[in-house]
Motif scaffolding. Structure first.
Motif, short mmCIF file in Angstrom:
data_model
loop_
_atom_site.label_atom_id
_atom_site.label_comp_id
_atom_site.label_asym_id
_atom_site.label_seq_id
_atom_site.Cartn_x
_atom_site.Cartn_y
_atom_site.Cartn_z
N GLN A 22 0.80 -1.22 0.00
CA GLN A 22 0.00 0.00 0.00
C GLN A 22 0.84 1.28 0.00
N PRO A 23 1.92 1.37 0.79
CA PRO A 23 2.76 2.59 0.72
C PRO A 23 3.36 2.80 -0.67
N LEU A 24 3.70 1.73 -1.37
CA LEU A 24 4.23 1.86 -2.72
C LEU A 24 3.14 2.33 -3.66
N HIS A 25 1.94 1.79 -3.51
CA HIS A 25 0.81 2.23 -4.33
C HIS A 25 0.52 3.72 -4.10
N ALA A 26 0.85 4.21 -2.92
CA ALA A 26 0.62 5.63 -2.58
C ALA A 26 1.77 6.53 -3.02
N GLY A 27 2.84 5.97 -3.59
CA GLY A 27 3.91 6.79 -4.13
C GLY A 27 5.29 6.57 -3.55
N LYS A 28 5.41 5.80 -2.48
CA LYS A 28 6.74 5.53 -1.91
C LYS A 28 7.53 4.67 -2.89
N PRO A 29 8.79 5.01 -3.18
CA PRO A 29 9.59 4.19 -4.09
C PRO A 29 9.87 2.81 -3.50
N ALA A 30 9.82 1.80 -4.34
CA ALA A 30 10.16 0.44 -3.91
C ALA A 30 11.65 0.37 -3.61
N SER A 31 12.02 -0.31 -2.55
CA SER A 31 13.43 -0.42 -2.17
C SER A 31 14.18 -1.44 -3.02
N THR A 32 13.46 -2.39 -3.60
CA THR A 32 14.08 -3.42 -4.44
C THR A 32 13.17 -3.71 -5.62
N ALA A 33 13.73 -4.38 -6.62
CA ALA A 33 12.92 -4.80 -7.76
C ALA A 33 11.88 -5.83 -7.32
N GLN A 34 12.23 -6.68 -6.36
CA GLN A 34 11.27 -7.66 -5.87
C GLN A 34 10.07 -6.97 -5.22
N ALA A 35 10.33 -5.94 -4.43
CA ALA A 35 9.24 -5.19 -3.80
C ALA A 35 8.35 -4.55 -4.87
N LEU A 36 8.96 -4.02 -5.93
CA LEU A 36 8.17 -3.44 -7.01
C LEU A 36 7.34 -4.51 -7.71
N MET A 37 7.95 -5.66 -7.99
CA MET A 37 7.21 -6.74 -8.66
C MET A 37 6.04 -7.19 -7.80
N ARG A 38 6.26 -7.36 -6.50
CA ARG A 38 5.17 -7.76 -5.60
C ARG A 38 4.06 -6.70 -5.60
N SER A 39 4.45 -5.43 -5.59
CA SER A 39 3.44 -4.36 -5.57
C SER A 39 2.67 -4.31 -6.89
N ARG A 40 3.31 -4.69 -7.97
CA ARG A 40 2.62 -4.73 -9.27
C ARG A 40 1.59 -5.87 -9.28
N TYR A 41 1.95 -7.03 -8.72
CA TYR A 41 0.97 -8.11 -8.62
C TYR A 41 -0.22 -7.65 -7.77
N ALA A 42 0.07 -7.04 -6.63
CA ALA A 42 -1.00 -6.54 -5.76
C ALA A 42 -1.85 -5.51 -6.50
N ALA A 43 -1.23 -4.71 -7.35
CA ALA A 43 -1.99 -3.72 -8.12
C ALA A 43 -2.95 -4.39 -9.09
N TYR A 44 -2.55 -5.51 -9.70
CA TYR A 44 -3.48 -6.27 -10.54
C TYR A 44 -4.66 -6.75 -9.70
#
Length: 159
Positions: A22-44
């Motif tokens: 949720q913090p990434l969805h709100a604009g916080k940068p992902a600390s790792t590529a894995q965190a970004l990938m997980r947040s993208r799945y959650a966004a789907y």
């Protein structure tokens, strides 16, 4: 696979949504590529199409089919995510690979998609390099990720 409780993050990290994606969805940068990938799945799972677009390499964003992304997101029951590996690759800018399997069900049945996705870090943010969206760039042009490196020595090998 995925606990349906709204308090649990859809990315299957075992953390609460409010402390995970949720913090990434709100604009916080992902600390790792894995965190970004997980947040993208959650966004789907959550139907956050704007987030999916914003976290794709900016030069590829105009080539995304947002209506198709929204349809796939809303017409699927997302069943879970398994992250197999996360590899940070040496070099500047930073690149990474994340291997995962996403599970979902739609009108055609139950599916599993295994992928080894590429990511690049630019201006302090990680971006997904979408292999399905062509870039209009020549090998010797500056890389569209924003680095000062030629495309052939930067992101070209990830497409």
């Amino acid at each position: 696979m995925n606990d349906a409780s709204p308090a649990n993050c859809p990315c299957c990290s075992g953390q609460r949504l409010s402390e995970c994606c949720q913090p990434l969805h709100a604009g916080k940068p992902a600390s790792t590529a894995q965190a970004l990938m997980r947040s993208r799945y959650a966004a789907y799972v959550l139907g956050l199409v704007d987030y999916l677009v914003a976290t794709t390499l900016p030069a590829q964003q105009p080539g995304l089919d947002q209506a198709a992304i929204a349809a796939w997101s809303s017409q699927s029951s997302w069943l879970g995510l398994e992250v197999e590996t996360h590899e940070l690759l040496e070099g500047q800018p930073a690149h990474a690979r994340v291997t995962f399997t996403a599970h979902w069900r739609d009108a055609q049945g139950t599916h599993a998609h295994r992928e080894n996705s590429a990511f690049v870090q630019s201006a302090g943010r990680w971006y997904f390099i979408d292999p399905t969206v062509a870039l209009k760039v020549n090998r010797n042009d500056p890389c569209p990720c924003g680095s000062a490196v030629k495309f052939k020595k930067c992101c070209a090998g990830f497409l």
